[in-house]
Structures are given as C-alpha cells and as structure tokens.
Design an enzyme around this catalytic site. Sequence first.
Site, mmCIF file in Angstrom:
data_model
loop_
_atom_site.group_PDB
_atom_site.id
_atom_site.type_symbol
_atom_site.label_atom_id
_atom_site.label_comp_id
_atom_site.label_asym_id
_atom_site.label_seq_id
_atom_site.Cartn_x
_atom_site.Cartn_y
_atom_site.Cartn_z
ATOM 1 N N ASP A 261 0.875 -1.160 0.000
ATOM 2 C CA ASP A 261 0.000 0.000 0.000
ATOM 3 C C ASP A 261 0.918 1.218 0.000
ATOM 4 O OD1 ASP A 261 -3.150 0.693 1.688
ATOM 5 O OD2 ASP A 261 -2.098 1.711 0.061
ATOM 6 N N TRP A 262 0.379 2.319 -0.377
ATOM 7 C CA TRP A 262 1.212 3.513 -0.623
ATOM 8 C C TRP A 262 1.749 4.089 0.677
ATOM 9 C CZ3 TRP A 262 -0.267 1.119 -4.546
ATOM 10 C CH2 TRP A 262 0.022 1.507 -5.857
#
Length: 735
Positions: A261-262
């Site tokens: 995930d970012w």
Amino acid sequence: MKHIPFLSLALAAAVTFVACVNSSQTTVSEEDWIEQTLAKMSVEQKVKMIHAQSKFSSAGVPELGIPELWCTDGPHGIRPEVLWDEWVQAGWTSDSCVAFPALTCLAATWNREMSALYGKSIGEEARYREKDVLLGPGVNILRTPLGGRNFEYMGEDPYLAGEMAVPYIKGVQANGVATCVKHYCLNNEETHRHTVDIDLDDRALYEIYLPAFKKAVQEGGSWSIMSSYNLYRGQHVCHNKRLLVDILKGEWGFDGAVISDWGGVHDTDEAIQNGMDIEFGTWTDGLTMGKTNSYDSYYLADPYLEKIRSGEVGTEELDDKVRRVLRLIHRTAMNPAKPTGSMRSPEHYAAARKIGGEGIVLLKNEGDLLPVKADVKKILVVGENAVKSMIVGGGSSSLKAQHEIYPLTGITERAEAAGATVKWVRGYVGSTQNSYNGVKSGQDLNDSRSTAELVAEAIGEAEKADLVLFVGGLNKSNHQDCEGTDREGLELPYGQDNLIEELLGANPNTAVILISGNPVAMPWISDAPAVIEAWHGGSEAGHALADVLWGDVNPSGHLPFTWPATLADCPAHQDGMTFPNDGKTFYSEGILVGYRWFDTKGIAPLFPFGHGLSYTTFALGEARTSASAIRKGGSLKVSVPVTNTGDRAGAEVIQLYISDDEASVLRPEKELKGFEKVCLQPGETRTVTFDVKEEDLQFFDADKHEWVAEPGTFTARIGTSAGAIATTASFNYSR
Ligand code: GLC
C-alpha cells in the site's frame, strides 16, 4: 501458367519451414522468457523494477524493451490521471470514467454473474486507459460497522466475499489488466491504520480474515495483491514474514507480485527478506534533500543497492522479486493478446445500472407502500443525499465520472414519466464538500438556514404530498464512508433521525432511502413502513434507485452484513474493547464475527445477514439430501424447491448454511457455505441444489495447523437470510 523450376519451389518451401521453426522458437514460455530476461539484467536494472518511479508507476528496462508498469485506483472505476508525483488530478479532459457501484452494493447482489459483468466492464475501462494493474477489489472483512472503508469491501462473511471477488478478478484480468486484491490483510479500520498492530487467534485468521484473499489467489488467480498498512504481531504487513512468505507465497503458492500500500514499507531488511515485491508511495523527502529523485530513497532502492554492493546481502531475494514483477509485466503490459478495451460505453452504463439495481436491498415494505403506485401524483423528496455527489470523495476510490445520476434526477425522470410531480427540499445540511484531489462535483450545497427552518419546510411540504421519499444516510466525508477515518457512532449524522421521525409524523406514507456503505441505527424503524438500502450506486445511482422504487426492477438485493440495532450488540464493541484501535490490538471475539456472533450470543439484529425483500413472495419446500452421510473426501447434494408465490416475476437468494452439531470446539451456530440467486415467474417452482463437500464441514485446527472435519452429525440450514432458515436436513460425516 508460368513454369517454376522444381528447385525454386523446394527452396521456397525450405525457407518457409525454417521461418516457421524460427517463429515458433521466438514464442518462448512465460517462465523461459522470465529466466532469459533476468539473465540479461544488471543489479541496478533489477532494483529499479521493484519500487515506484512515480506516484502510480514502476520502472521497466528500456534498454531491454521491458515496459513500465502502470497502476490505477480503484475498485469502483478508473481514477483520473495524476501528475508524475502528485495525488491531485492532472486536469486531463479525456479521462472521465464510469463510476460503478461500490463493492458493498456488488456483494449485495449475491449474484456471481453481476460480479463477472462488473469485472469485465471495469477491466475494459482500465485496458482502454492503458493501465496494467487495477488496485482492487477490496475484500477486507467488515469487523465493525464503523469501519470507514466498508463501502469498498464485500461484507462480513469470508465465503460471500471470496465468491463475489473471483468473477470480478477473472473479468478484469481477461482484459490483460491485473487485479491487486487488497488490503491483505487485517485492515479492518482506518483511523490508525498505519500503526494499529493486530493480533488474533489462528482460527479467526484462517477461518475469517484470510479465506477471501486465498480464494482470490487460488480460484481468482489474481496476478498481484496489495499488502496493508497495519502491523500483525509486531511486524508491518508490507514485510510480514508469516503473512507474505509463509502463508501467501508458501501455503497458497501465490506466483504474483506483492505491491505495498502507498507508504506501507518501513524497513529495508524486512522488505528484502519478507516478500515485498514492489514498493509504492513511500514517504521520502528525497526531493527536498537535494536528491535527484525521491524514488531513489525508497527502502528497496539505493539502500538495497548499497547492501548488495557491500556484500551485506545477496541477490537471491532480489531475483525472486524481479521474477514476480517480470511475470506481472508479461501478463499485462507485454501481453500481446490483450483486447482493446472501451471507455464510457453504453454497455458500461447499462452494467452500472443493472448491478446497482440488483444490489439495492428492500429492508422493509409494510402497507405495500412500494413500488410507487399509479395514483401517487405528488411526490416530495427530502434529503441532501438526493442531490449530493457520492462519487467525488471518500479517499482513493474517488473518481471523475463522466456523469452521476443523482437520486433526485432518477426519481424525477421516472415520476414525470408516470404523470406525477416531484418537489425536493433539503431537510438537513450535512457536508458541503464538493471536491477531492482536484476533482470538483460542481455542486454548491451551502445553505445558511437553521435546522428548525429546514425541518419546518420539510414537514410543511410532507403534509401535502401523496408520497414522501426521504433520501439520506452517510456520505464520503470524514467519519462517514471515507478512507483514513472511521465513523464515530452507529447513528445517522446531521439530525436525520429527528427529521425522519418528524416526516413520519407528518405523513405516514414516507419511505426511508439510505445511501451508505454501512448499517446505521434506526430509532424510527417501527414507524417507517418502507426502508431501502441503496448503497453508493455510482454513475447510474439515480436510475437504479428509480427502477426499484417504481418496480421496473423487482428488488433482489440481500445484506452482505448484519444490521445491528445498537453498536453494543456488535462483537467488536463489547465492554472492555476500544475503538478505534491503535497499537497492540487483539481481536478477542475470534471467529465470532457478524452473524456468527449474533447467532451464538442469541442477539436479535435489526436485520439479519442475508436479509432482503422482494415485491413478490417466495416459498421454500423441504430440503432433501442425496445421501445420509459424507465420507472422507466425498460430498453430497442438498436440494430445495423454491416457488414464486406472488403475482410478479422476481429473484430470491437461496442461502445454504452448515452447522456442526457435535463439534468438540467452539463453532458458530451456522456458517454460509453456498448461495444461489434464482429468478422465477409467478407460480414457477425450481429446485436449487447445493454440493456440500467435506471442506464445507471443516474448521481450522490451530494446533495441527490444518483444516479438520470432525465425524458426527451436521445440519444443512437453508433459507433467505441468516434469520430466515426455512428448512433443514441433517447428515453424517465419517472419515
Ligand atoms: C491508499 C489506499 C489504497 C490505494 C492506494 C493508492 O492509501 O489504502 O487502497 O489503492 O493508497 O491510492
């Protein structure tokens, strides 16, 4: 005819043969291509491929002809283009999309065909926009009705979530676009999603929180998976050995790439060792520290390269990562068989409308208020959600839709076609937010009137109407249905409860329509003759809602979660438990999530898991089994006749639950192990048959670390919701 010497013909044939052989030799297998390509790559080229080069892309190897990999949000539609290193939209004029209904609505269709249609449609839009990885679907389990992103997920039951994810995945990937199933795993709340450190017993992990991801990988064949922000047992999931190496890649044999995930990666050594394949969104201030490229500061960028060059680490893990990234690129960006895709097509709008209509749940309909009758001529629509954009906002699933048919638009069109008039009043002021990441809804919802003025206006108009349609619920602003925050209570916000009660007092012919991704408290439920959960319907929301209100579509949606009467009834909100959670957090309810809790504790929900009404009625006959026992490795069939006992065509969702009547361990009263949506004409009867297999009887034995079915009696419970079991059939299991 010109004479051609034999020798010339033979030479031509030989050349043709060699060319064919050569051409057949150039079509190497995927795995051979990966090995051949890997052998050509330098360490620097390999490291460049395993982390982002921009907000949504990772590097290829230009000198070897390997293309970049481009990702896009999100699960409900294709995000507008952004600038190289920005979240804000780039302002293109050619990148608007179709916003499909939120995935909770898709789950509420209980129809695998709708999931396939959804995946095909959104996959075509991703393909047209030349994206390689679609960052979705989300299959995290609804552990609490306060979860901010539940609208992006498929409810509380792992079987339903998994079954509804698989056709979506296959539909997307048929376009040569990878899905990236998220957020693996235990990302069940938002507020402290980056720091909450989850722990739970292995039965809950394996029986509740993993199955949808496992099915997505093993049956859906997802080519990538997104690891979540949170920690599990003290280690960030984005580089968690047990979850990524032991389970995902070890036990499940996942051959795709793990995408972070970012900003989910926090440690180079762990990311090297524990299965992280492509690092995205890491917060570095490399650009402000004079670095030529902040992306070189990623954990799997220069820091990794330095460790390799110094001899501190080898390249075995690097090669595994690169193999997975090359495999992902080969399946997507380099896939020569990809179809062309399409964008904003009539077919996609029709799909959005059909899925939305099939997902809408008729929760209550007493007094036959719905569908709207022909003699209804004056309709009052009350509520901000009748006119508010639900596509702009809510986090990374926010979209720039080509159009959004609001509920009021759909209702007005349909009412006027039936010769009725429609008036709208605001009723309440909720959120005037009208933009997100540079996308503007174009609405100005500012209203300086007081609550008293708004309510008085609504009541005055309600008294004059034949029918009142209240359209409220939640929205996509903070602490509603929104990424990064959770709800602060089960109650409807903005004074809606009082307004609803006032409306019901002014005109009993009031239907309550909720636009939301989560259940809400309903203190007025006993006075409300009709209640609909219409979800976040996307671009065609208003049309889908009107289709159901007027009966052009007979509602057939069923709840993908339990609708609690109060928050205190919910398993994640028991005495002594906290919410939102941060730091070390133990899921003490274990396997008793959703209806598993309500059943076992004998708590009556407001509406049970799987509940949904129709404008017709159905009757289920007696369940029959094809045998009296299942032997090890075997199966049996359970059949039940279903009749449409009403006067109009409709669809019913027949649900199969299995109970272990002699378990030596705690097991839920019943667990969903099958469902089938069946469409019937008035008076028609059809037999629905389920295949009950040994695996449907099993629980996860944490001590043995294996799935176990215990000999003894089991009962198949068949009905139209967890609270409406119509018929049962018992059978034995023996090894
Ligand atoms: C966000 C979300 C994830 C999304 C990603 C890219 O933080 O958690 O679902 O795909 O970042 O926008």
